[in-house]
Design an enzyme around this catalytic site. Structure first.
Site, PDB file in Angstrom:
ATOM      1  N   LYS A 171       3.775  -3.109   9.967  1.00 47.87           N
ATOM      2  CA  LYS A 171       3.764  -4.358   9.231  1.00 47.87           C
ATOM      3  C   LYS A 171       4.746  -5.382   9.809  1.00 47.87           C
ATOM      4  O   LYS A 171       4.378  -6.547  10.053  1.00 47.87           O
ATOM      5  CB  LYS A 171       4.137  -4.047   7.776  1.00 47.87           C
ATOM      6  CG  LYS A 171       4.162  -5.228   6.880  1.00 47.87           C
ATOM      7  CD  LYS A 171       4.741  -4.811   5.545  1.00 47.87           C
ATOM      8  CE  LYS A 171       6.179  -4.402   5.730  1.00 47.87           C
ATOM      9  NZ  LYS A 171       6.965  -4.435   4.503  1.00 47.87           N
ATOM     10  N   THR A 172       5.962  -4.942  10.052  1.00 49.86           N
ATOM     11  CA  THR A 172       6.965  -5.863  10.575  1.00 49.86           C
ATOM     12  C   THR A 172       6.557  -6.374  11.948  1.00 49.86           C
ATOM     13  O   THR A 172       6.749  -7.541  12.285  1.00 49.86           O
ATOM     14  CB  THR A 172       8.330  -5.167  10.661  1.00 49.86           C
ATOM     15  OG1 THR A 172       8.578  -4.521   9.419  1.00 49.86           O
ATOM     16  CG2 THR A 172       9.427  -6.182  10.916  1.00 49.86           C
TER      17      THR A 172
ATOM     18  N   GLN B 137       3.154   0.550  -2.630  1.00 51.87           N
ATOM     19  CA  GLN B 137       4.613   0.627  -2.525  1.00 51.87           C
ATOM     20  C   GLN B 137       5.304  -0.339  -3.474  1.00 51.87           C
ATOM     21  O   GLN B 137       6.452  -0.711  -3.263  1.00 51.87           O
ATOM     22  CB  GLN B 137       5.048   0.349  -1.090  1.00 51.87           C
ATOM     23  CG  GLN B 137       4.564   1.418  -0.114  1.00 51.87           C
ATOM     24  CD  GLN B 137       5.069   1.184   1.282  1.00 51.87           C
ATOM     25  OE1 GLN B 137       6.258   1.184   1.541  1.00 51.87           O
ATOM     26  NE2 GLN B 137       4.151   0.954   2.207  1.00 51.87           N
TER      27      GLN B 137
ATOM     28  N   ASP C 165       6.629 -11.683   2.918  1.00 52.62           N
ATOM     29  CA  ASP C 165       6.622 -10.229   3.103  1.00 52.62           C
ATOM     30  C   ASP C 165       6.799  -9.539   1.743  1.00 52.62           C
ATOM     31  O   ASP C 165       7.289 -10.151   0.805  1.00 52.62           O
ATOM     32  CB  ASP C 165       7.773  -9.847   4.039  1.00 52.62           C
ATOM     33  CG  ASP C 165       7.652  -8.413   4.519  1.00 52.62           C
ATOM     34  OD1 ASP C 165       6.586  -7.812   4.312  1.00 52.62           O
ATOM     35  OD2 ASP C 165       8.634  -7.908   5.105  1.00 52.62           O
ATOM     36  N   GLU C 166       6.436  -8.275   1.635  1.00 54.47           N
ATOM     37  CA  GLU C 166       6.587  -7.496   0.400  1.00 54.47           C
ATOM     38  C   GLU C 166       6.027  -8.265  -0.803  1.00 54.47           C
ATOM     39  O   GLU C 166       6.670  -8.376  -1.843  1.00 54.47           O
ATOM     40  CB  GLU C 166       8.061  -7.163   0.142  1.00 54.47           C
ATOM     41  CG  GLU C 166       8.775  -6.474   1.285  1.00 54.47           C
ATOM     42  CD  GLU C 166       8.447  -4.988   1.409  1.00 54.47           C
ATOM     43  OE1 GLU C 166       7.463  -4.538   0.776  1.00 54.47           O
ATOM     44  OE2 GLU C 166       9.155  -4.308   2.154  1.00 54.47           O
TER      45      GLU C 166
ATOM     46  N   ARG D 198       8.659   7.954   4.138  1.00 57.42           N
ATOM     47  CA  ARG D 198       9.810   7.604   4.991  1.00 57.42           C
ATOM     48  C   ARG D 198       9.933   8.584   6.154  1.00 57.42           C
ATOM     49  O   ARG D 198      10.622   8.318   7.134  1.00 57.42           O
ATOM     50  CB  ARG D 198      11.140   7.629   4.215  1.00 57.42           C
ATOM     51  CG  ARG D 198      11.320   6.643   3.078  1.00 57.42           C
ATOM     52  CD  ARG D 198      10.939   5.255   3.438  1.00 57.42           C
ATOM     53  NE  ARG D 198       9.566   4.983   3.050  1.00 57.42           N
ATOM     54  CZ  ARG D 198       8.830   3.987   3.562  1.00 57.42           C
ATOM     55  NH1 ARG D 198       9.329   3.205   4.487  1.00 57.42           N
ATOM     56  NH2 ARG D 198       7.596   3.797   3.163  1.00 57.42           N
TER      57      ARG D 198
END
Length: 761
Positions: free
Chosen positions: A32-33, A255, A224-225, A614
DNA sequence: CCAGTACTTAGGTTG
DNA sequence: TAAGTACTGG
């Protein structure tokens, strides 16, 4: 164009669709980043002016990471010209530019949660309300969610649904507290965290020219997010994007773990409504984890009803199954996990940085901390009290705040009598009463006694005058000397440095406090000159962002070799080769408080999903069959989330035995009742003896009559021999400052201290 | 003013 | 249990 080749086809499409509304649903570990940064790089390459780009993130951590990666790709000059940061930092700057429009000073203070709570505590007291019913945290929570939904104090009173909620919770006065709180913040020239979003909405709503300006400036917007944004944030973005609609939101509904504080998954659905012709991209290939990990996570999240359909998959190797470890107690859990980390590290020559222990609640860190320390494994605990929240740091910052904004009441209350200058509680209360009566700030009162008469005696007024003059002298230097020099001056003249220095002999904690102050000053020094600009930065500039900084900003490039301990919440966005997910027990994870509703349970499940994803190579799940909760040993059941994982991804390990000699600490206390309860009968008679002996205590002190002089050597009951360095006060208030070689300098009331004069040198 | 003690309360967390 | 605050005695 080489960087585009590093992308898979859906990533690449998401990068290249820079015009019009787009939504990217990005599964865990799907790059994503990378997509966000490349997208910005691609925009610049297409000739878009960096000044026209705004990129918003939810956390400092994410903002920092993004800005570093973009800097690397597009160069620092272009990188700098992009408006990039958290919602709070970006809009606090915009608010400062336009503060006069909404009646705030441009140097408004940002109240942190502590400040807000302390103000609320005062207000509850002033309104004569029960502080057991109106607890600051709870009231702040109500106010916060009102602001996040753009409900003003007046709208709050008028809203029947909300008022009924408060009535049913037997807290009908929240509306009044909210109104008072808002007035007081405004009077103090202060905004709390929620105001930064709320007031931005006010600004954009009431001043069309301002809105128009920023609509033209930010022709391209990235968020973002997105699943973690609340209504206030949603509306800001919607308004700014209204003309060009070049808006790209990135998120993962699976998430979303912050709904408990206003984040609204509804925003994703609203997006479809607001921009019917939006393009949706799904990033479903996971590049981070093994097949076992990805599929285990998938099998759990599938139990949630509320979700956007997607299938995350990976090409990575199968890896090993998730280990499930059972232990008897929380302490044993600490030992077993710690030993596993030790063994794996030895066996694979990996670094301790590769290991993370993740838990649901911060307090679980204790048993791991103890176990890690015992076998000398380096570790770092994230979360807890941040550098900027420490008392000594907040004290010094309060002086800085007062220097830049005298109306800042929380700062004033903090330092008006610190270091002690004889301005007592009653005096401060009277000042607050007067300031409410005249409708001005506390500072206005103490700086203008003629204009605003207060019930204070002359001595106190003189002390206040000295205090005011000192702060004014600091303010006068704001534009004359640089941030570091002024910070030094304030630290010295305020007496804070001296105060902490004189305490240094007391113990390691005091030494640490002094060092923290030194560290802060060091940081300011770096800020002042490090910027490479022609002019040094001023203290006012330093103060702009300081309330928004967190520990992530404080420890720079800390690449030490340590095991990471953190809550699952703060692990979002991170990855580790080896993850230990601990405390997987019913009522702990999922938390007992989340068992009331499906939606809350589903949020816990998403949290579990975040935790598992993670892990890159291995993931270990552990639970204890009993655990100490508030002093009692409570037996516990394994978490339902373990059962929800498809068992073909699990490997139940045989119970570990004989890891440590005896169960130490609290575990041995548990044994006591079974060994006859002897301890119990030993301790209670002892304490009743003590209280009996206190009853016939008939000592009478007559110290106030002592004729002391500076320089006398005296004997104190507790501190021993010392030398009088200062005398002040009259009769009953007469007090002496005495230096004791073993205890440092103390001030005592002669009325109480049982002093004997030793000699008169 | 200082220090010891009685009492209360307990969720996850960013900015 | 542990930590933080409010109270109290010297």
């Amino acid at each position: 164009m080489s960087y585009l080749d590093e992308l898979n086809s859906s990533q690449r499409e998401a990068v290249e669709a820079i015009h019009g509304p787009t939504m990217v649903i990005a599964g865990a570990g799907s790059g994503k980043t990378r997509v966000l940064t490349y997208r910005i790089a691609f925009m610049l390459e297409q000739g878009i002016d960096p000044f026209n780009i705004m990129s918003l993130t939810f956390t400092n951590k994410a903002a920092k990471e993004m800005s570093e990666r973009i800097g690397k790709i597009v160069g620092t000059t272009d990188g700098k010209n992009i408006t990039m940061g958290t919602f709070h930092s970006v809009f606090s700057r915009i608010l400062r530019y336009n503060a006069d429009r909404i009646g705030y000073p441009s140097n408004f203070t940002i109240y942190d949660t502590q400040d807000s709570k302390s103000l609320l505590k005062d207000i509850v007291k002033e309104l004569n309300l029960d502080d057991k019913v109106y607890k600051p945290g709870l009231v702040l929570g109500r106010i916060s969610s009102a602001k996040n939904n753009l409900i003003s104090p007046d709208a709050y009173v008028a809203n029947e649904e909300i008022m009924n909620e408060d009535k049913q919770a037997r807290r009908p006065e929240i509306a009044r507290i909210y109104k008072t709180y808002a007035t007081r913040c405004f009077k103090a020239g202060a905004m709390d965290f929620d105001d930064l979003l709320y007031q931005t909405n006010v600004l954009l709503r009431d001043f069309p020219d301002v809105l128009h300006y920023y609509q033209q400036k930010f022709k391209y917007i990235l968020v973002d997010e997105y699943q973690d944004t609340n209504y206030a944030q949603y509306l800001i973005v919607k308004k700014l994007a209204a003309i060009y609609e070049n808006i790209c939101v990135v998120g993962d509904d699976a998430q979303s773990i912050y709904s408990f504080r206003g984040a609204n998954i509804q925003n994703i659905l609203n997006f479809r409504k607001d921009y019917p012709d939006f393009i949706l991209f799904k990033l479903e290939q996971n590049y981070r984890s093994t097949k076992h990990i990805v599929e285990a996570a998938n099998s759990v999240i599938a139990k949630n009803q509320d979700q956007i359909k997607k299938s995350v998959w990976t090409d990575n190797s199968e890896g090993s199954k998730l280990a499930v470890v059972r232990t008897l107690t929380d302490n044993e859990e600490g030992k077993v996990i710690t030993n596993k980390i030790f063994d794996l590290k030895q066996g694979t020559a990996s670094s301790y940085n590769d290991f993370a222990i993740l838990y649901r609640t911060n307090k679980q860190s204790r048993s791991f901390e103890e176990a890690l320390r015992k076998i000398n494994i380096p570790y770092k605990i994230y979360g807890g009290l941040s550098f900027y929240q420490r008392k000594e740091i907040k004290d010094l910052l309060a002086y800085f705040r007062l220097t830049t904004n005298q109306r800042d009441e929380e700062a004033l209350k903090r330092v008006i009598n610190y270091p002690r200058r004889g301005i007592g509680k009653t005096s401060i209360e009277n000042i607050i009463i007067a300031s409410n009566q005249y409708g001005v700030s506390m500072w206005d009162v103490i700086a203008n006694f003629n204009q605003y008469p207060v019930a204070l005696n002359t001595g106190t007024k003189t002390k206040l005058y000295e205090f005011v003059t000192m702060i004014q002298s600091f303010t006068a230097q704001l534009s004359k000397i640089n941030a570091y020099d002024l910070a030094q001056t304030i630290a010295k003249s305020s007496g804070i440095l001296k105060e902490l220095y004189s305490e240094k002999e007391k113990g390691p904690e005091e030494v640490e406090r002094y060092q923290n102050i030194e560290e802060l000053l060091g940081g300011i020094k770096e800020f002042t000159i490090n910027q490479g600009e022609d002019d040094d930065k001023s203290l006012a500039e330093f103060m702009i962002d300081v309330a928004l900084l967190t520990d992530a900003d404080a420890d720079k490039g800390d690449e030490k070799n340590h095991v990471t301990l953190m809550t699952i919440h703060s692990s979002k966005g991170l990855e580790f080769p080896h993850v230990y997910l601990v405390g997987l027990e019913e009522n702990l994870f999922p938390s007992q408080m989340a068992l009331n509703s499906r939606s809350e349970l589903e949020e816990e499940r998403r949290l579990f999903y975040v935790a598992v994803t993670r892990a890159k190579d291995t993931c270990t799940l552990s639970y204890a069959t009993s655990r100490f909760i508030w002093g009692n040993l409570v037996s516990s059941e394994p978490s339902r989330f373990i059962e929800e994982i498809d068992p073909k991804h699990l490997n139940f390990e045989a119970q570990q035995r004989g890891m440590g000699k005896s169960l130490s600490g609290r575990a041995s206390q548990f044994d006591q009742p079974f060994t006859g309860g002897l301890n119990k009968s030993v301790s209670s008679p002892a304490s009743s003896f003590k209280s009996l002996s206190q009853l016939d205590n008939s000592k009478v002190k007559t110290g106030a009559t002592l004729d002391l002089k500076v320089g006398y050597n005296v004997l104190h009951d507790r501190f021993g021999k010392g030398k009088v360095t200062k005398l002040e006060g009259q009769d009953a208030d007469k007090k002496a400052t005495i230096f004791f070689p073993h205890h440092g300098s103390k001030t005592v009331l002669l009325r109480f201290a049982n002093l004997t004069i030793v000699d008169v040198d």
